[in-house]
Write a protein that holds these residues in place. Sequence first.
Motif, short mmCIF file in Angstrom:
data_model
loop_
_atom_site.label_atom_id
_atom_site.label_comp_id
_atom_site.label_asym_id
_atom_site.label_seq_id
_atom_site.Cartn_x
_atom_site.Cartn_y
_atom_site.Cartn_z
N UNK A 163 72.06 32.66 39.99
CA UNK A 163 71.36 33.55 40.91
C UNK A 163 71.55 33.02 42.34
N UNK A 164 71.86 33.93 43.25
CA UNK A 164 72.01 33.53 44.65
C UNK A 164 71.80 34.73 45.55
N UNK A 165 71.41 34.45 46.78
CA UNK A 165 71.32 35.47 47.82
C UNK A 165 72.45 35.23 48.81
N UNK A 166 73.33 36.22 48.93
CA UNK A 166 74.40 36.08 49.91
C UNK A 166 73.80 36.12 51.31
N UNK A 167 74.18 35.19 52.19
CA UNK A 167 73.58 35.15 53.53
C UNK A 167 73.78 36.42 54.34
N UNK A 168 74.76 37.24 53.98
CA UNK A 168 75.01 38.48 54.72
C UNK A 168 74.77 39.71 53.85
N UNK A 169 73.96 39.56 52.79
CA UNK A 169 73.72 40.66 51.87
C UNK A 169 72.72 41.68 52.38
N UNK A 170 71.86 41.30 53.35
CA UNK A 170 70.90 42.23 53.91
C UNK A 170 69.58 42.25 53.16
N UNK A 171 68.68 43.13 53.61
CA UNK A 171 67.34 43.26 53.04
C UNK A 171 67.35 44.27 51.90
N UNK A 172 66.60 43.95 50.83
CA UNK A 172 66.57 44.84 49.67
C UNK A 172 65.58 45.98 49.88
N UNK A 173 66.10 47.19 49.97
CA UNK A 173 65.29 48.41 50.03
C UNK A 173 65.92 49.42 49.07
N UNK A 174 66.26 48.94 47.89
CA UNK A 174 67.10 49.70 46.99
C UNK A 174 66.40 50.61 46.00
N UNK A 175 65.06 50.68 46.02
CA UNK A 175 64.39 51.53 45.05
C UNK A 175 63.01 51.91 45.58
N UNK A 176 62.46 53.00 45.04
CA UNK A 176 61.11 53.40 45.37
C UNK A 176 61.03 54.19 46.67
N UNK A 177 59.86 54.14 47.30
CA UNK A 177 59.59 54.92 48.51
C UNK A 177 60.14 54.18 49.72
N UNK A 178 61.42 54.30 49.97
CA UNK A 178 62.06 53.52 51.02
C UNK A 178 61.70 53.96 52.43
N UNK A 179 61.20 55.18 52.58
CA UNK A 179 60.80 55.63 53.91
C UNK A 179 59.33 55.38 54.21
N UNK A 180 58.51 55.12 53.19
CA UNK A 180 57.09 54.88 53.40
C UNK A 180 56.70 53.56 52.75
N UNK A 181 57.54 52.55 52.93
CA UNK A 181 57.37 51.28 52.25
C UNK A 181 58.50 51.10 51.25
N UNK A 182 58.48 50.04 50.48
CA UNK A 182 59.51 49.79 49.47
C UNK A 182 58.84 49.46 48.15
N UNK A 183 59.64 49.42 47.11
CA UNK A 183 59.11 49.10 45.78
C UNK A 183 58.92 47.61 45.58
#
Length: 750
Positions: free
Chosen positions: A708-728
Amino acid sequence: MKPVLRTGAGERHRFALLPLCALLASLPFATLAQEAALQPVTVKASKAAVQPAAVSEVPADQIEANRTRTSDTAHLLSGLPGVSLYGAGGVSSLPSVHGLADDRLRIQVDGMDLISACGNHMNPPLSYIDPSRVGKVRLFAGVTPVSVGGDSIGATIQVESAPPEFAAAGQGKLLKGQAGTHYRSNGDGVGLNLSATYATEQMSLRYDGSTAKADDYKAGDVFKPAGAAATDKPTRWLPGDVVGSSSYKTTNHALAYALRNENHLVEMRLGLQDIPYQNYPNQRMDMTGNDSHQFNLRYQGNYAWGQLQARAYHEKTRHSMNYGEDKQYWYGPAGNVPGMPMDTEGKTTGLRVQAELPLSARDTLRVGSELQNYRLDDWWLPSGGGMAPNTFWNIRDGQRDRFDVYGEWEARWNPQWLSQIGLRSSHVRTNSGAVQGYNNSYDMDANAFNAKDRKRSDSNIDLTALARYTPNANASYEFGFAHKTRSPNLYERYTWATGGMAMRMINLVGDGNGYVGNPDLKPETANTLSATADWHDATGERWGVKFTPYLTYVNNYIDAKRCGGGGGMSACTNANLTASNAFVYLRYLNQDARLHGFDLSGFTDLGKHGQWGQFTLSGVLSYVNGKNRTTGDHLYNIMPLNARVALTQRLGAWTTSAELQVVDGKTRVNAERNELTTAGYGLVNLRASYEWKQVRLDFGIDNLFDRFYNHPQGGAYVGQGRTMAGTAVPWGVRVPGMGRSFNVGVTVKF
């Protein structure tokens, strides 16, 4: 033009880099083979241009091997000195070179300067060519000659399809082709590709087609709660290790027709792309359609006085965004609405002419001119709730026109010394039409924008100079200076709304924050000093070491600052100015920056060892530090110290490779954007291939130990749920890298 709705943390590993540094520093290295600046054809070639020592080219066998493990052409650059990748969609990563990325680089696909037509830059230039069609990848880092630079302050990346093939003299007709397929276990990625060539001695016709798709990939471990936090209209349930909104599907077709006659070659290429969906784990919207049509015509000819090259191209993109299946069709207190359709149309037309004039045995002059016209419309159809009753015009009648002229003098003073100096003059004009919001809530911003004089005109100058000293057959030393300029893109200058929803739609880097443009932005100007020492054996095939340090000062660097003091529905509040542990809202503005670092790369031939075959050890080590000189803050999305070491074995038809990739922890982060730190990590990748006369089999394992790793240039996770009114998931979750994947590919030639 009518708007159309489309539906559609692991432990740090700094210590591990120390022995790698020592290993790389002790390795003998050799430069990568350099080719002439022109594509290889049977036309009589002129004298090759001086290639800066920092030029790197991906070997053909590496391109072929990597097609099995990626459908993202940008990944073909992985492993080149100084290159890293911003995370994006499955076929749309953004290369970063020496800390500069996206529009700060000049990226050419078959000689075309394509422009991303999207407020999230979901369709960057390299997304328009499938890896199965790539024949050559060349990177000009450091000091870039003006003949291959322009409208950029960083490196130049050139990706080209295979050159036209003709029948040999007396052969009559040439008929050949190949078909391939691949499978990747992580995300169930599958793909097919086909190419066929029919040629005579004077004519060549080639077709290339490919399709690829994949589901969401899995990380090496659980990184978020399972399912989705929002319950108003739940999205599909996702396990805690699944990276939501990382699926994609893409299809590409290309037709190339070429004619030659003695010293002349004419080639026409037609391209067609259809991406019905490409989802983005670090953007609040997904791509629900990307249709592109490309026309590319080039001429190359040799004359008694020298060589002439000309190219004309036109590309049209029709791009759509909305919520994909992992995100939620819900917005605000008004309740359920039928998504949030967003549409873009971009048109790019370009013309380039260059003449090469051998003035003497010592001197060569290159002169040229370029013209590029770009048109952009970006509109969001009404869909109910607060997004009605009008069409929202994000950019309307956007224009960006560029005209360049340049000259480059190359001199080979003696066998030891050569030099190259070039000057480019560029004039860039931009403009935008009047805009409007969904309703009168946006009138304050729209009226202020419409009242401004939006025409901008920039006169830019590029200057490069380099010299190379070759004392003997085992070494060369190069040093150079470059002054380069880039004018802002249309999204940086002309996006205007300060409402939170509208600002979140403008994000070129995948950090989850919202941005608004600035019509008063000035062009960026970069001054770069770079040097390269290249030590190698006399043949350049047994060993070599190449070391490239560099220093870049950028005036009027386009960074971003939090906005505040706004009223009404503006997200630019005073609370935004001091927010921490949260996504924020920023306005583009000019500041000053400094970047410095080095690349160390090379290989050594370990020789043959009986029945075990030939062994080669290779590696690359890269470091860059970026600082905002105005604020003292660190620049955003800078890759930390990283290294790759690979041991390759060749035995008959077998080629096997074991690669170790190590990345240091990221602690230098951008405070203005609330950028997150990442832990260091190490990955092991295994690859092998076997070639018969007509068949090639490739297989391998990426991330062997499922780290498991986080790529330093992978960005912020907003990949599911209510992405415009918060995130999952809570703020502070990064997009993780891919877990273990078993990859296999087969190519059959006929």
